[in-house]
Write an enzyme that holds these catalytic residues in place. Structure first.
Site, short mmCIF file in Angstrom:
data_model
loop_
_atom_site.label_atom_id
_atom_site.label_comp_id
_atom_site.label_asym_id
_atom_site.label_seq_id
_atom_site.Cartn_x
_atom_site.Cartn_y
_atom_site.Cartn_z
N TYR A 155 -4.10 -49.20 -64.44
CA TYR A 155 -4.44 -49.82 -65.71
C TYR A 155 -5.31 -51.05 -65.52
O TYR A 155 -6.24 -51.29 -66.28
CB TYR A 155 -3.15 -50.18 -66.47
CG TYR A 155 -2.63 -49.05 -67.35
CD1 TYR A 155 -2.75 -47.73 -66.96
CD2 TYR A 155 -2.03 -49.32 -68.57
CE1 TYR A 155 -2.29 -46.70 -67.75
CE2 TYR A 155 -1.56 -48.29 -69.38
CZ TYR A 155 -1.70 -46.97 -68.96
OH TYR A 155 -1.24 -45.96 -69.76
N LYS A 205 8.95 -36.15 -54.10
CA LYS A 205 9.37 -37.27 -53.25
C LYS A 205 10.42 -38.14 -53.94
O LYS A 205 11.34 -38.63 -53.31
CB LYS A 205 8.15 -38.11 -52.89
CG LYS A 205 8.40 -39.10 -51.77
CD LYS A 205 7.10 -39.70 -51.29
CE LYS A 205 7.32 -40.62 -50.10
NZ LYS A 205 6.07 -41.22 -49.63
#
Length: 428
Positions: free
Chosen positions: A395, A268
């Site tokens: 994260y 993509k």
């Protein structure tokens, strides 16, 4: 040929096609709506902007100002009268600008419009009558009364909001009724994806390796856990992508199955193109896959498509995994193997771990990167994320085990406590 009659108003000015002056002195313009094909009318007491408004009449645009606005809207391809434009017509016009998207994207649009067609009380309304409160009420109705999931409503709003923004940008509406934070009005209702710990991952991989049936799929599980590949990227790997000499895995394509047709699509975004390290353990599993490949007299070739869903003219062959019909595996096949294996695990073991899916393998890999102290930019590259914010989201979603390992790995060093008192608030 009959001579065309020149029509004039009571001041001797020539009237254009569609214009006429009524008996009471007002003006009328007749036109055909560009979407509904219905005859429509606009009225004014003035022909030109410079004309004086009759006494006792409220100041409104002149007829020719109204005509100019109708022409402008016709040129941009929207309704020539907002009173006639429905939500359905607006969405149709918006989606006409989205041609050339991936098949999966077009399928998503079709799913949304198919559902909206079942909601005529909203889909058939004029866009100028829909206020923000109406938009909020419609989406909360979908969740509370129709029990639509948050993700489904998010996808529906993902079509409606840009469609309405199109007419806002063209000065047809003043505000976008769908421009609001979705989470403030809906129950999000989804569970945060939970990564496996190192111990859980090892336990599950041991189960797969020792199982009489699912052991043949062990390379699938190990490779996805240890590379963080998207499942469609894994399916798109070919013999040429596994570089045993340079010890690299070249991630270049995705393999999909759309409309009964296999398609290799380029990734993509350019950031998806990446080379992953081929460790000795990964090399062993890829060699197992290669030995398991069917013996073809002629390799299966699949057409390559670009990001606009157009054929590039290239043919891709040499895929690594195949189903029992000797067709290349696609995401649906891999997800099915994972689902069957998980169902068996649940029957046999009482050890509770997060449900293992191809995407959870990727999420676990990403969390492992965080635990090991890999920088967010390096993690973005390894995961092939187009936007670093996606990496940051993983994260910041880390669990307590990851957080305390990170905390313990970065102790603050000082010789005595007196040093702490010298710090200012800015230092902190």
């Amino acid at each position: 040929m009959a001579k065309q009659t020149i029509r004039k108003d009571n001041r001797g000015r020539v009237l254009r096609t569609g214009e006429q002056q009524r008996k009471d002195g007002s003006y009328m313009f007749t036109y055909v709506n560009s979407i509904t094909n219905k005859k429509c009318y606009v009225y004014s007491w003035r022909l030109e902007k410079s004309d004086r408004m009759p006494d006792g009449k409220r100041l409104k645009p002149s007829l020719r100002e109204l005509e100019a606005e109708i022409v402008r809207k016709t040129v941009i391809g929207l309704s020539t009268g907002t009173s006639d434009l429905t939500v359905e017509q607006l969405v149709t016009k918006y989606l006409e600008t989205k041609k050339g998207q991936r098949d999966s994207t077009l399928k998503g649009y079709k799913t949304v419009t198919n559902f909206l067609e079942t909601q005529p009380q909203f889909y058939g309304r004029r866009i100028d009558l829909i206020k923000r409160s109406d938009a909020i009420a419609f989406l909360t109705y979908l969740q509370n009364d129709l029990h639509k999931s948050y993700s489904s409503i998010h996808n529906i709003r993902g079509v409606l909001r840009p469609a309405f923004q199109m007419v806002v940008d063209d000065d047809i509406l003043l505000k976008n009724p769908f421009e609001f934070e979705l989470k403030t009005h809906l129950n999000v209702g989804y569970k945060t994806k939970e990564a496996l710990t190192t111990a859980q991952k090892k336990f599950y991989l041991d189960f797969i390796m020792k199982d009489d049936h699912y052991s043949k799929y062990y390379p699938f599980f190990y490779i996805l856990f240890e590379t963080g590949l998207r499942v469609s990227e894994f399916c798109g790997l070919t013999l040429d992508d596994i570089d045993f000499d340079k010890k690299l895995i070249h991630v270049r394509h995705q393999l999909r199955h759309d409309k009964e047709e296999f398609k290799v699509t380029v990734l993509k975004t350019e950031t998806g193109l990446r080379d992953l390290r081929l460790t000795p353990e990964l090399e062993e599993q890829f060699r197992v896959l290669i030995t398991q490949r069917p013996k073809f007299k002629k390799e299966i070739q699949v057409a390559e498509y670009n990001n606009r869903n157009k054929p590039t003219g290239n043919k891709i062959s040499g895929f690594l995994t195949f189903n029992r019909d000797n067709n290349p595996n696609v995401a649906h096949n891999i997800e099915q193997f994972f689902r069957w294996a998980w169902n068996k695990y649940e029957r046999l073991f009482k050890v509770e771990i997060p449900k293992v899916t191809p995407h959870i393998c990727r999420h676990t890999f990403a969390t492992d990167l965080y635990i090991r102290g890999i920088s967010v930019k390096s993690a973005q590259y390894l995961l092939g994320h187009g936007d670093v914010r996606t990496t940051l989201k993983i994260y910041t979603d880390s669990n307590s085990e990851a957080a305390y390992k990170d905390f313990d790995a970065h102790p603050e060093e000082f010789t005595n406590y007196d040093e702490l008192w010298g710090k200012t608030e800015e230092d902190e």
